[in-house]
Design a protein around this motif. Sequence first.
Motif, PDB file in Angstrom:
ATOM      1  N   THR A 145      -2.067 -30.977  34.273  1.00  0.00           N
ATOM      2  CA  THR A 145      -2.965 -29.845  34.544  1.00  0.00           C
ATOM      3  C   THR A 145      -2.189 -28.685  35.134  1.00  0.00           C
ATOM      4  O   THR A 145      -2.391 -27.515  34.782  1.00  0.00           O
ATOM      5  CB  THR A 145      -4.085 -30.284  35.490  1.00  0.00           C
ATOM      6  OG1 THR A 145      -4.798 -31.372  34.903  1.00  0.00           O
ATOM      7  CG2 THR A 145      -5.050 -29.147  35.756  1.00  0.00           C
ATOM      8  N   ASN A 146      -1.259 -28.985  36.048  1.00  0.00           N
ATOM      9  CA  ASN A 146      -0.456 -27.949  36.693  1.00  0.00           C
ATOM     10  C   ASN A 146       0.403 -27.214  35.670  1.00  0.00           C
ATOM     11  O   ASN A 146       0.517 -25.980  35.679  1.00  0.00           O
ATOM     12  CB  ASN A 146       0.412 -28.601  37.772  1.00  0.00           C
ATOM     13  CG  ASN A 146       0.993 -27.583  38.731  1.00  0.00           C
ATOM     14  OD1 ASN A 146       0.294 -26.695  39.202  1.00  0.00           O
ATOM     15  ND2 ASN A 146       2.281 -27.709  39.012  1.00  0.00           N
ATOM     16  N   ALA A 147       0.996 -27.981  34.738  1.00  0.00           N
ATOM     17  CA  ALA A 147       1.828 -27.353  33.710  1.00  0.00           C
ATOM     18  C   ALA A 147       0.982 -26.504  32.771  1.00  0.00           C
ATOM     19  O   ALA A 147       1.384 -25.389  32.383  1.00  0.00           O
ATOM     20  CB  ALA A 147       2.572 -28.433  32.932  1.00  0.00           C
ATOM     21  N   ARG A 148      -0.170 -27.007  32.401  1.00  0.00           N
ATOM     22  CA  ARG A 148      -1.033 -26.257  31.495  1.00  0.00           C
ATOM     23  C   ARG A 148      -1.533 -24.967  32.140  1.00  0.00           C
ATOM     24  O   ARG A 148      -1.702 -23.941  31.482  1.00  0.00           O
ATOM     25  CB  ARG A 148      -2.217 -27.135  31.071  1.00  0.00           C
ATOM     26  CG  ARG A 148      -3.110 -26.490  30.033  1.00  0.00           C
ATOM     27  CD  ARG A 148      -4.061 -27.488  29.436  1.00  0.00           C
ATOM     28  NE  ARG A 148      -4.956 -28.076  30.423  1.00  0.00           N
ATOM     29  CZ  ARG A 148      -4.932 -29.340  30.805  1.00  0.00           C
ATOM     30  NH1 ARG A 148      -4.037 -30.170  30.311  1.00  0.00           N
ATOM     31  NH2 ARG A 148      -5.795 -29.802  31.688  1.00  0.00           N
ATOM     32  N   GLY A 198       1.893 -23.407  27.241  1.00  0.00           N
ATOM     33  CA  GLY A 198       2.789 -23.488  26.091  1.00  0.00           C
ATOM     34  C   GLY A 198       4.046 -24.288  26.337  1.00  0.00           C
ATOM     35  O   GLY A 198       4.803 -24.557  25.398  1.00  0.00           O
ATOM     36  N   ALA A 199       4.308 -24.665  27.588  1.00  0.00           N
ATOM     37  CA  ALA A 199       5.534 -25.405  27.892  1.00  0.00           C
ATOM     38  C   ALA A 199       5.374 -26.876  27.523  1.00  0.00           C
ATOM     39  O   ALA A 199       4.309 -27.464  27.704  1.00  0.00           O
ATOM     40  CB  ALA A 199       5.870 -25.271  29.374  1.00  0.00           C
ATOM     41  N   ALA A 200       6.454 -27.456  27.005  1.00  0.00           N
ATOM     42  CA  ALA A 200       6.466 -28.889  26.710  1.00  0.00           C
ATOM     43  C   ALA A 200       6.612 -29.672  28.013  1.00  0.00           C
ATOM     44  O   ALA A 200       7.221 -29.201  28.980  1.00  0.00           O
ATOM     45  CB  ALA A 200       7.598 -29.225  25.754  1.00  0.00           C
ATOM     46  N   VAL A 201       6.060 -30.875  28.025  1.00  0.00           N
ATOM     47  CA  VAL A 201       6.068 -31.692  29.234  1.00  0.00           C
ATOM     48  C   VAL A 201       6.604 -33.076  28.895  1.00  0.00           C
ATOM     49  O   VAL A 201       6.231 -33.675  27.883  1.00  0.00           O
ATOM     50  CB  VAL A 201       4.645 -31.824  29.831  1.00  0.00           C
ATOM     51  CG1 VAL A 201       4.674 -32.657  31.109  1.00  0.00           C
ATOM     52  CG2 VAL A 201       4.052 -30.450  30.107  1.00  0.00           C
ATOM     53  N   ARG A 245       7.911 -33.267  34.158  1.00  0.00           N
ATOM     54  CA  ARG A 245       8.734 -32.049  34.104  1.00  0.00           C
ATOM     55  C   ARG A 245       8.326 -31.213  32.906  1.00  0.00           C
ATOM     56  O   ARG A 245       8.181 -31.726  31.795  1.00  0.00           O
ATOM     57  CB  ARG A 245      10.207 -32.411  34.010  1.00  0.00           C
ATOM     58  CG  ARG A 245      11.115 -31.189  33.876  1.00  0.00           C
ATOM     59  CD  ARG A 245      12.559 -31.568  34.010  1.00  0.00           C
ATOM     60  NE  ARG A 245      13.431 -30.398  33.841  1.00  0.00           N
ATOM     61  CZ  ARG A 245      14.737 -30.399  34.080  1.00  0.00           C
ATOM     62  NH1 ARG A 245      15.328 -31.530  34.471  1.00  0.00           N
ATOM     63  NH2 ARG A 245      15.452 -29.301  33.903  1.00  0.00           N
ATOM     64  N   ASP A 246       8.124 -29.915  33.145  1.00  0.00           N
ATOM     65  CA  ASP A 246       7.870 -28.989  32.043  1.00  0.00           C
ATOM     66  C   ASP A 246       9.066 -28.068  31.886  1.00  0.00           C
ATOM     67  O   ASP A 246       9.903 -27.961  32.780  1.00  0.00           O
ATOM     68  CB  ASP A 246       6.585 -28.192  32.297  1.00  0.00           C
ATOM     69  CG  ASP A 246       6.673 -27.298  33.523  1.00  0.00           C
ATOM     70  OD1 ASP A 246       7.490 -26.362  33.531  1.00  0.00           O
ATOM     71  OD2 ASP A 246       5.901 -27.530  34.492  1.00  0.00           O
ATOM     72  N   ASN A 247       9.140 -27.407  30.739  1.00  0.00           N
ATOM     73  CA  ASN A 247      10.247 -26.480  30.484  1.00  0.00           C
ATOM     74  C   ASN A 247       9.806 -25.028  30.628  1.00  0.00           C
ATOM     75  O   ASN A 247      10.350 -24.139  29.969  1.00  0.00           O
ATOM     76  CB  ASN A 247      10.838 -26.727  29.100  1.00  0.00           C
ATOM     77  CG  ASN A 247       9.807 -26.500  27.989  1.00  0.00           C
ATOM     78  OD1 ASN A 247       8.650 -26.185  28.264  1.00  0.00           O
ATOM     79  ND2 ASN A 247      10.233 -26.661  26.743  1.00  0.00           N
ATOM     80  N   GLY A 265      12.425 -24.959  34.511  1.00  0.00           N
ATOM     81  CA  GLY A 265      11.215 -25.761  34.481  1.00  0.00           C
ATOM     82  C   GLY A 265      10.767 -26.166  35.872  1.00  0.00           C
ATOM     83  O   GLY A 265      11.348 -25.764  36.891  1.00  0.00           O
ATOM     84  N   TYR A 266       9.784 -26.990  35.907  1.00  0.00           N
ATOM     85  CA  TYR A 266       9.211 -27.438  37.178  1.00  0.00           C
ATOM     86  C   TYR A 266       9.111 -28.954  37.151  1.00  0.00           C
ATOM     87  O   TYR A 266       8.769 -29.560  36.124  1.00  0.00           O
ATOM     88  CB  TYR A 266       7.826 -26.832  37.377  1.00  0.00           C
ATOM     89  CG  TYR A 266       7.304 -26.977  38.787  1.00  0.00           C
ATOM     90  CD1 TYR A 266       7.692 -26.101  39.784  1.00  0.00           C
ATOM     91  CD2 TYR A 266       6.430 -27.999  39.104  1.00  0.00           C
ATOM     92  CE1 TYR A 266       7.221 -26.238  41.080  1.00  0.00           C
ATOM     93  CE2 TYR A 266       5.952 -28.159  40.397  1.00  0.00           C
ATOM     94  CZ  TYR A 266       6.356 -27.274  41.380  1.00  0.00           C
ATOM     95  OH  TYR A 266       5.890 -27.413  42.661  1.00  0.00           O
ATOM     96  N   LEU A 267       9.398 -29.569  38.308  1.00  0.00           N
ATOM     97  CA  LEU A 267       9.484 -31.018  38.385  1.00  0.00           C
ATOM     98  C   LEU A 267       8.563 -31.552  39.474  1.00  0.00           C
ATOM     99  O   LEU A 267       8.558 -31.037  40.598  1.00  0.00           O
ATOM    100  CB  LEU A 267      10.926 -31.447  38.683  1.00  0.00           C
ATOM    101  CG  LEU A 267      11.169 -32.946  38.924  1.00  0.00           C
ATOM    102  CD1 LEU A 267      10.880 -33.742  37.655  1.00  0.00           C
ATOM    103  CD2 LEU A 267      12.606 -33.170  39.402  1.00  0.00           C
TER     104      LEU A 267
END
Length: 402
Positions: A310-313, A318-321, A337-339, A377-379
Motif C-alpha cells: 500500500t505504501n509503495a502504491r 508505477g514502481a515495481a515491488v 522494496r520498491d524501485n 527505492g524504499y525498503l
Amino acid sequence: MLAAAACLAVLSLADAAAGLAWDSGPVARLAMDMSGARDGDGGVRIHVIALAVLLCLCATLPVALPRPAVAALTVTAADAATLGFFHTATFAGLAAQLVAAYRAGRHGAHLAALVIGLPFPVLALAGPATAEFRVRAVLLAALVPAAALAGAARRARAEALESSTVRQAMAGTLLENTARGERARIARELHDVVAHHISMIAVQAETARLATPGMPDAGAKRLLDIGDTARAALTEMRRLLGVLREDTRRPEARAAERRPQPGLVQLLDLLDEARDVSGTAARLIVQGPPDPLDPGVELAAYRIVQESLTNARRHAPGAAVDVELHYTGVALRVRGRDNGPGGPASPASGGHGLLGMRERATAVGGEVRAGPAAGGGYLVEASLPTGTGPGTGRPAAPEGPR
C-alpha cells in the motif's frame, strides 16, 4: 369455520322442517300446489322435501370453503333459489349469506362481492307481494352489500396498518444506519487523527527525556508524566473505539470477523491483487526452508507486506515491488522494496503506515525498520522471531525514515 357452517346447516334444516310440519308453511304449500290436492301426492312431497334439504345445505355448508369467492357465489345461488321456489329463506341461510359476503370483501374478492348483491334487489321487485317474502328479500338486498363493504373496509384497514408498520420499520432502519455511519465516521477520525497524535506525544516526550543531555530531574519527571498521561489517554481512546466499532458492526462485518485470519499462504493472492490494482510488477522471493510459524507471526508478516505494498502504491505509483521472505531458522526476515524515488512519506498515512507495522512487529517480539534503500527505492525490513531457536537477528538499518 367448519363447525360454524355445520351449526348453521342444522339450524336451517330445523327451520325448514318446522315450515314443512306447518300445513300453511311455504314448503307444505309448494308440495300441495305441485300435487294438485290438499292431501298431496307422496312422491311430489318427497321431491319437494329433498329440494328443500338440498337448498338448506347449499345455503350454509359452503361458508366453510377455503375460497371466499366460491363460497359466496354458492351460498347466493342457494338463497336465490330458495326465495324463488319457496318464496322464503331460513334465518340460518340469511346469516350464512352475510358471513359469505363479509368473507368475500375481507379477502379481496371484489367481483364476487359485487355479483352476490345483484339477485336480491331483482327478487324483491319481481317476487310475490307476501310480507314474508318481501321482508327476507329486502333484508338480503340491503345487508349483503353492507356486509361485503364491511369486509372490504376491514381489509383496507389491515393493509393500511401493515403499510404503516413497514414505513415505521424502514424509517427506524434508516435512522439506525445513519447513526451507525456517524459513529463509524467518528471512530475513523479518532483512530486516524487523534490517536496518532496522542501516540506521537508519548513517543516525543519519551525521546526528549532520554535524548536531552543534562536535563534537570524535574524536567525529566515532567516529560515522563506527559508520556504516561498520553499513553493512558491512548488506552482510554482505544476502549472508546472498541465501543463505537461494536455499535457500527454489521452482520456481514461480524461474519468477516469469524473468517480465519490471513497468513503467509495468502501472500500470492495479495501480490496478485497488488498487480491488478496498480498494473505494476510485484514479485515474491522465498529463501531458506520454511519454518512452521505461530499464527500471530504469520499475521504480522502478512500485514507488514500488505502495508508495504500500500505504501509503495501510494507514494511510488508505477514502481515495481519485490517482497522477500528469508527463513533463517531463528527468525523470519520480511523485506519489501520498491524501485521508486525513495522520498519521504508520512508514517501515518490513512491512520496506519509505519507506526502500525512497528506495533504489529513489537507485539510478536520483532522489529521493523524502514527508509530509503541503498541504490534507490524504499525498503521496509522486519525481523520476526520464529520461536525455533535462541535469538531473533536484527535487520540492517536503512538510511532514514520515510
